[in-house]
Design a protein around this motif. Structure first.
Motif, short mmCIF file in Angstrom:
data_model
loop_
_atom_site.label_atom_id
_atom_site.label_comp_id
_atom_site.label_asym_id
_atom_site.label_seq_id
_atom_site.Cartn_x
_atom_site.Cartn_y
_atom_site.Cartn_z
N GLY A 1 18.36 75.57 4.33
CA GLY A 1 17.82 76.04 5.61
C GLY A 1 18.83 76.14 6.71
N TYR B 1 17.37 75.71 10.65
CA TYR B 1 16.24 74.80 10.50
C TYR B 1 16.61 73.39 10.94
CZ TYR B 1 12.74 71.81 8.34
OH TYR B 1 11.77 70.85 8.13
N TRP C 1 10.09 77.97 7.14
CA TRP C 1 10.83 79.23 7.15
C TRP C 1 10.26 80.23 8.17
CZ3 TRP C 1 15.25 79.27 4.53
CH2 TRP C 1 15.40 78.43 3.43
#
Length: 613
Positions: free
Chosen positions: A325, A330, A345
């Motif tokens: 990620g 993220y 996501w």
């Protein structure tokens, strides 16, 4: 019909916005041919449990195409083996507490699912590396009862890891059993290499055996060591890469201190390790241990420095790592290996994604950025702002790549002296073309960066050409929305700032002592409607505006009002009032005014005047 006054939106805006974002890819039309070799790999660490909501091989397979498009060369799957059921460190077993070296973790799927994933990775042109744990097993591993001698007939917890037993690393029979298991996955699942956990635990004797005997179709596979305490594991040829672990610690030190000189020295040291001649190392900002042990993902660890350090990660040396990620920014916070926290996501940082995609492409196309047997040399470049600017070049033969990082909170104009390579170069982010033989003066926004590659047939361009093609809306944000988005639309016209929710602020500027968010856009003679929103259901129509000039506004969660700045003040002569703050006429605060330019000077009393230096 499409209005010709806004034709810049589809072409010029892609160029000019990227200059202010200092990170978006605007085109690769002039890029060199992409050649992927072991010397320029990009590796992606995948924690299967947290990669998708279901935590399965199928969840990973759905995104294989996206990872290939990102520029990934190798997908490293964290341990996929059957895990221990005893002495768990959390709600789930740690992936590094292996119960059976020849069995698939049923929580992740079946053997057929794993084979399907590996085929998808190979079909997409990437390699797959497994994660091997050679120092210890789970406390209920199948060997505990069948081969207690593999543990020296005693059971101890290494390093206080209470979910695993230490193996007898000198036991030759255990070596053979482990090598047999490693070969099993190569033969039956067609994998391409191993990342080896705690590689300093097993002996050199074991690694000498394993790396020479575990073969794929009679040929050597790839080997990555989680270690930097034993350079001999690489210099003797057992491993192709090891972790640049101490370098990561130096990056963390820099993020805490902001000391550019120390960062420069760390990069020089990284490139000068004789033990790694002809070999390579893995450079990283994040991985599973960092997320668990250091307090969270790279955004929390590196803060405002994250994007310039991402540029550095891909260009300073070695094989860059992306972790679960990282490519979408993220932010998970600290996550234990014994817990499950799937990546969200749905809210990607698209600027980070495009930045990484650009960097991966340059890694694949520029010989100067190669490593290992084709390593490009590293040289810092001296500037007149070495306390805030870190510039360096990578060189291989006649090929050069030049990197410039502004690691300050201010726009910096600086000169590079000495060994700046000659010739015409293009910045892959802004697409500016400059003849380095004639110009050694550059400018970068706060935390900005540029990456210059040779472009011998290019036509040099100037700053003024770029500046005239953009407008900027400066927003004093009193809405409480963070992040804040701005969307623009007009009947029959393209979406000026992209599809809903529009553009997220590209940064901040302090103007007249007030902090503004920055929203750049293409200049246009069409009147657009602008909507502020938080991408979570809250929004309001702010104003209609023809973006042929800059605009300054202050907003709440329901309204906006125009703000007047001091740029209309008359010019007075040279002024160097002690303690004053200086701003360009577009509102960029500068640390040191340059002779011959005009600035807004704000005194300690708040009085603003326009001065010429």
């Amino acid at each position: 019909m499409f209005n010709p006054n806004c034709m810049k939106i589809s072409a010029i805006f892609k160029l000019t916005l990227s200059l202010l974002l200092a990170g978006l890819l605007t085109g690769r039309a002039e890029a060199a041919e992409s050649v992927r070799v072991p010397e320029n790999r990009v590796i992606y660490e995948c924690f299967v449990r947290n990669f998708s909501p279901e935590g399965t091989f199928k969840g990973v397979e759905r995104q294989v195409g996206r990872l290939a498009d990102l520029g990934v060369d190798v997908i490293w799957l964290m341990p996929i083996y059957k895990l221990g059921d005893k002495d768990k460190i959390g709600s789930y077993s740690s992936p590094y507490a292996v119960k059976d070296y020849k069995a698939v973790n049923p929580d992740m799927g079946t053997e057929a699912d794993l084979r399907s994933l590996i085929k998808a990775i190979h079909d997409a042109g990437m390699e797959v590396w497994f994660d091997w744990v050679g120092n210890h097993t789970s406390t209920d591993n199948v060997w505990v009862s069948s081969h207690p001698e593999y543990y020296g007939n005693k059971f101890t917890h290494p390093n206080g890891w209470n979910d695993v037993w230490q193996l007898d690393v000198n036991n030759a029979a255990m070596h053979d059993a482990m090598i047999d298991a490693m070969q099993y996955w190569v033969d039956n699942f067609d994998i391409d290499g191993y990342r080896c956990d705690y590689a300093s635990g097993p002996t050199e004797t074991f690694w000498s055996k394993a790396t020479s005997r575990v073969l794929k179709n009679g040929k050597r596979i790839a080997w990555l060591a989680e270690d930097d305490s034993k350079p001999a594991l690489v210099s003797k040829g057992y491993f192709d890469y090891n972790y640049a672990w101490a370098f990561h610690d130096r990056l963390l030190d820099f993020a805490g201190s902001g000391n550019v000189s120390n960062l420069r020295n760390a990069c020089v040291e990284l490139n000068s390790g004789s033990a790694y001649n002809g070999r390579s190392r893995m450079v990283y900002l994040s991985n599973h241990d960092v997320v668990q042990d250091k307090g969270g993902t790279e955004d929390r660890l590196f803060g405002k420095y994250l994007k310039p350090l991402t540029v550095l990660e891909f260009t300073v040396y070695g094989m860059p790592l992306l972790y679960n990620g990282q490519e979408i920014g993220y932010s998970s916070g600290s996550v234990s290996l014994g817990d499950k926290r799937p990546i969200d996501w749905s809210r990607p940082d698209t600027e980070m994604t495009e930045l990484i995609k650009t960097l991966a492409e340059v890694k694949h196309t520029e010989p100067a950025l190669r490593t290992g047997s084709q390593n490009g040399s590293f040289s810092p470049l001296q500037t007149d702002k070495d306390n805030t600017i870190f510039a360096y070049k990578r060189t291989s033969g006649n090929e050069n790549v030049v990197v410039m990082l502004n690691l300050s909170n201010f726009t910096q104009t600086f000169n590079i002296s000495g060994n700046l390579p000659k010739g015409i170069f293009r910045d892959v982010f802004s697409q500016r073309v400059v003849d380095f033989s004639k110009s050694s003066t550059f400018s970068l926004p706060a935390m900005g960066y540029s990456l210059w590659v040779s472009n011998p047939n290019g036509t040099p361009s100037g700053d003024d050409d770029i500046k005239e093609e953009i407008s900027t809306i400066y927003v004093e944000n009193k809405s409480g929305w963070n992040p804040l988005y701005l969307y623009a639309w007009a009947n029959g016209e393209p979406e000026l700032l992209g599809s809903w929710p529009g553009l997220k602020s590209t940064g901040t500027r302090t103007i007249d002592g007030r902090e503004f968010l920055v929203f750049p856009m293409p200049r246009c003679e069409v009147r657009y409607n602008f909507i502020f929103n938080n991408n979570s259901g809250s929004q309001f129509d702010a104003f209609s505006f023809t973006p042929s000039q800059d605009k300054y506004v202050s907003i709440t969660s329901s309204s906006s009002t125009d703000v007047q700045i001091s740029s209309g003040l008359g010019v007075i002569g040279l002024d160097e009032e002690e303690g004053a703050r200086y701003f360009t006429l577009t509102g960029l605060e500068v640390e040191t005014p340059a002779p011959g330019n005009i600035y807004i000077r704000v005194s300690g009393t708040g009085k603003a005047v326009k001065v010429k230096f």
